[in-house]
Design a protein around this motif. Structure first.
Motif, PDB file in Angstrom:
ATOM      1  N   SER A  15     -13.582 -35.040 -16.031  1.00  0.00           N
ATOM      2  CA  SER A  15     -13.306 -33.641 -15.707  1.00  0.00           C
ATOM      3  C   SER A  15     -12.393 -33.019 -16.751  1.00  0.00           C
ATOM      4  O   SER A  15     -11.580 -33.704 -17.371  1.00  0.00           O
ATOM      5  CB  SER A  15     -12.654 -33.529 -14.327  1.00  0.00           C
ATOM      6  OG  SER A  15     -11.350 -34.089 -14.336  1.00  0.00           O
ATOM      7  N   ASP A  16     -12.486 -31.712 -16.912  1.00  0.00           N
ATOM      8  CA  ASP A  16     -11.650 -31.001 -17.886  1.00  0.00           C
ATOM      9  C   ASP A  16     -10.173 -31.040 -17.514  1.00  0.00           C
ATOM     10  O   ASP A  16      -9.311 -31.062 -18.398  1.00  0.00           O
ATOM     11  CB  ASP A  16     -12.096 -29.541 -17.997  1.00  0.00           C
ATOM     12  CG  ASP A  16     -13.475 -29.390 -18.585  1.00  0.00           C
ATOM     13  OD1 ASP A  16     -13.575 -29.138 -19.788  1.00  0.00           O
ATOM     14  OD2 ASP A  16     -14.456 -29.527 -17.834  1.00  0.00           O
ATOM     15  N   LEU A  17      -9.869 -31.023 -16.224  1.00  0.00           N
ATOM     16  CA  LEU A  17      -8.486 -30.911 -15.772  1.00  0.00           C
ATOM     17  C   LEU A  17      -7.882 -32.237 -15.325  1.00  0.00           C
ATOM     18  O   LEU A  17      -6.763 -32.268 -14.823  1.00  0.00           O
ATOM     19  CB  LEU A  17      -8.396 -29.894 -14.622  1.00  0.00           C
ATOM     20  CG  LEU A  17      -8.724 -28.445 -15.002  1.00  0.00           C
ATOM     21  CD1 LEU A  17      -8.697 -27.554 -13.772  1.00  0.00           C
ATOM     22  CD2 LEU A  17      -7.763 -27.921 -16.054  1.00  0.00           C
ATOM     23  N   GLY A  18      -8.590 -33.348 -15.482  1.00  0.00           N
ATOM     24  CA  GLY A  18      -8.037 -34.645 -15.099  1.00  0.00           C
ATOM     25  C   GLY A  18      -7.866 -34.798 -13.602  1.00  0.00           C
ATOM     26  O   GLY A  18      -6.836 -35.299 -13.126  1.00  0.00           O
ATOM     27  N   GLU A  19      -8.877 -34.420 -12.834  1.00  0.00           N
ATOM     28  CA  GLU A  19      -8.751 -34.372 -11.376  1.00  0.00           C
ATOM     29  C   GLU A  19      -8.686 -35.762 -10.744  1.00  0.00           C
ATOM     30  O   GLU A  19      -7.918 -35.981  -9.797  1.00  0.00           O
ATOM     31  CB  GLU A  19      -9.926 -33.573 -10.795  1.00  0.00           C
ATOM     32  CG  GLU A  19      -9.874 -32.102 -11.188  1.00  0.00           C
ATOM     33  CD  GLU A  19     -11.230 -31.429 -11.192  1.00  0.00           C
ATOM     34  OE1 GLU A  19     -12.251 -32.137 -11.008  1.00  0.00           O
ATOM     35  OE2 GLU A  19     -11.279 -30.207 -11.391  1.00  0.00           O
TER      36      GLU A  19
END
Length: 610
Positions: A171-175
């Motif tokens: 994921s782009d946000l490091g979820e």
């Protein structure tokens, strides 16, 4: 587009009595996230023999390349860097997009979002060991000691409890990193922390309110316009209204719109100069409350729609709303273009010092022995106001400037705390400053490829990722049967040349043989032939042109003159650059080149005579 395309961050210990799940399912590898690196990791893990599950929150899976609409990738233009899944991706599109990819002036590659998504979905469907679930939401996670055991997800109104040997955050946000409570960084670090020349001092971070207002790089919610048949004969007769009053000042209307032009006249509006970058309340991107994240999304969307409206008003009918995404507002991307989110703390970290050339004259950065991917982007940060000053890492090559290559060590993909967690997106272990060069689509595709292969090898060998022999991972990336990937920054051999693979193997075995200019030491390369300037693969849109070669006084730009016609030349081919950089002004040349009227330049692929 085809019909197939229309369609609280805290740990909880799960018990079988607490939830009634449809099924408990076990996989070798599970990848969370709809990022570019996530799909790359899932495809590569399945190609490498691992039973793999890809979970995405949205209906598309391509991240930056498709769902976020950033369909004019930066970096990795040169043929020596078109390797791995990035190389497979861009060469497949080059042969399948009828108009070709020379469509704008920000990149040598422009494609429509659905063209990228269709290709990526075809990769997923081709793998019998890969299953993809869309529309997923993460619930609780069971982490025991240094391992993730199970994950609760809801998908299509059904809840599942999933087990996996290896977990990958794509994921782009490091979820997934956040849900597993793996340590991560977010925001600025001081110059004193990593000795990065472009970072602010600790004193400035503490006292200047800019850094609290702007904790990470500004994201953009990409919006698509559509050009009508022809450009207006006169410039814009009205200026954009606030807050976009300065959007056209630097380049004018036509250059602003053709910056991100895509096939069919679709226009990617991802414009940083008084445009639709968003600078307000960015902490909400990782806020625990969904309502805070939704408010941020809504503000970004409305800002981008207003930008499109203003440019349409200025364009005298030249620009209208575009249609590119399967939603009620098809001009809006399906997700934001997050330039920065959480950054996992890994076994090692990539800092700005790892990006910069080893000397002022060098054409490569440091050379870690465990390199698993090569990046090339110059370094680019998005904030409000003036450009942030960054240490230069570019060189003159091919008739323009290009970023010098740098390496990503495998340890930067491996969590420092969770033994079975890998990162495959811009959330890998990197500093805030270095993120400006490592966040781009081509590198992230190849980082995802390395993470997917590492996960499959770990499962096959019954090892933790950190226990893998990185040398074996490197050689398997180079020898991959579908998408052989460069792990060392060698300039001389393009990916299509028969000696590219052997050159990569030799530098992996002995990194000291790679000179600072990116070429192999003579003793190591004596039996390897260099590519010929006439030997590059043919171009579907290539045209034969003739004329006299010349260059600017500073030597940066190349030109071909024929009578009153003067054409700017660029090249992505090492052999062609070798000839052009050494040619005398006035040399008669016969070339094959692809015309990009929005560059405006001719991209030379072959020199027939010189």
């Amino acid at each position: 587009m085809g019909p197939d395309l229309r369609r609280t961050t805290r740990r909880r210990i799960l018990t079988t009595a607490l939830f009634c799940f449809v099924a408990r399912m076990t996989w070798d590898v599970i990848v969370w996230g709809g990022g570019t690196g996530g799909v790359a990791a899932a495809v590569q893990a399945a190609r490498s023999g691992a039973r793999t599950l890809l979970l995405t929150p949205g209906p598309w899976l391509g991240g930056m390349l498709s769902a976020a609409g950033v369909s004019a990738p930066d970096g990795h233009e040169l043929s020596c860097w078109q390797t791995g899944l990035w190389g497979q991706f861009i060469r497949t599109l080059a042969t399948s997009v009828p108009e070709g990819l020379d469509q704008n002036w920000v990149s040598c590659f422009g494609f429509r979002p659905e063209q990228a998504e269709r290709l990526l979905q075809s990769w997923v469907r081709a793998e019998p060991l890969l299953e993809w679930w869309s529309g997923c939401r993460m619930g609780g996670i069971d982490r025991r000691g240094d391992r993730i055991q199970t994950l609760e997800v809801e998908c299509n109104r059904q809840r599942h409890r999933l087990d996996s040997c290896i977990w990958i955050d794509g994921s782009d946000l490091g979820e997934l990193i956040a849900l597993a409570e793996a340590p991560f960084r977010w925001g600025w670090e001081s110059r004193e922390t990593w000795n990065e020349p472009s970072a602010p001092s600790a004193d400035a971070l503490a006292k200047d309110p800019f850094f609290s207002r702007q904790p990470v790089q500004s994201p953009t919610w990409v919006v698509m316009g559509q050009l009508t048949a022809a450009a207006p004969h006169s410039p814009a007769t009205v200026a954009p209204a606030a807050p976009f009053a300065d959007a056209l000042e630097a380049f004018g209307l036509e250059r602003t719109l053709t910056y991100g032009r895509l096939p069919g006249g679709l226009v990617m509006l991802n414009w940083p100069l008084g445009g639709n970058d968003w600078h307000h309340g960015l902490g909400r991107s990782i806020a625990p409350l969904a309502s805070d994240r939704d408010d941020l999304d809504q503000e970004m969307q409305e800002h981008s729609l207003q930008f499109l409206e203003q440019l349409s008003r200025c364009g005298n009918g030249w620009l209208t709303c575009g249609e590119a995404f399967p939603s009620s507002r098809p001009q809006l991307a399906l997700m934001p273009y997050w330039r920065e989110g959480r950054r996992m703390i890994g076994q090692s970290m990539v800092s700005e010092l790892d990006l910069l050339p080893v000397t002022n004259q060098a054409r490569r950065s440091r050379l870690p022995a465990t390199s698993i991917a090569v990046g090339t982007y110059a370094n680019d940060h998005h904030y409000p106001g003036d450009d942030w000053p960054l240490a230069p890492k570019s060189c003159r090559w091919g008739g323009r400037w290009t970023g010098t290559p740098f390496c990503i060590p495998f340890e930067a993909l491996v969590s420092s705390e969770i033994s079975n967690l890998l990162a495959a997106e811009k959330c890998f272990s990197v500093s805030h400053i270095a993120n400006g060069a490592t966040r781009l689509q081509p590198l992230i595709l190849n980082i995802g490829q390395a993470a997917g292969l590492a996960a499959a090898l770990a499962v096959r060998s019954n090892l933790e990722p950190r226990e893998l022999p990185v040398n074996s991972l490197q050689h398997q990336l180079i020898d991959d049967p579908h998408a052989p990937a460069a792990v060392m920054p060698i300039w001389d051999w393009p990916c299509w040349h028969p000696h590219w693979r052997e050159a990569q193997h030799r530098v992996v075995r002995n990194p000291d043989t790679l000179r600072q200019d990116g070429s192999l030491a003579s003793a190591q390369a004596s039996d390897l032939s260099l590519p010929a300037a006439v030997a590059a693969p043919s171009e579907r849109h290539g045209q034969q042109i003739q004329g006299r070669f010349c260059r600017d006084a500073d030597g940066l730009r190349y030109w071909l003159e024929s009578g009153s016609i003067r054409r700017q030349l660029i090249t992505l081919e090492p052999a062609v650059e070798r000839v052009l950089s050494g040619a005398a002004d006035g040399t008669q040349m016969d070339l094959v080149a692809v015309h990009n009227p929005w560059g405006p330049w001719w991209r030379v692929s072959q020199l027939l005579t010189h």
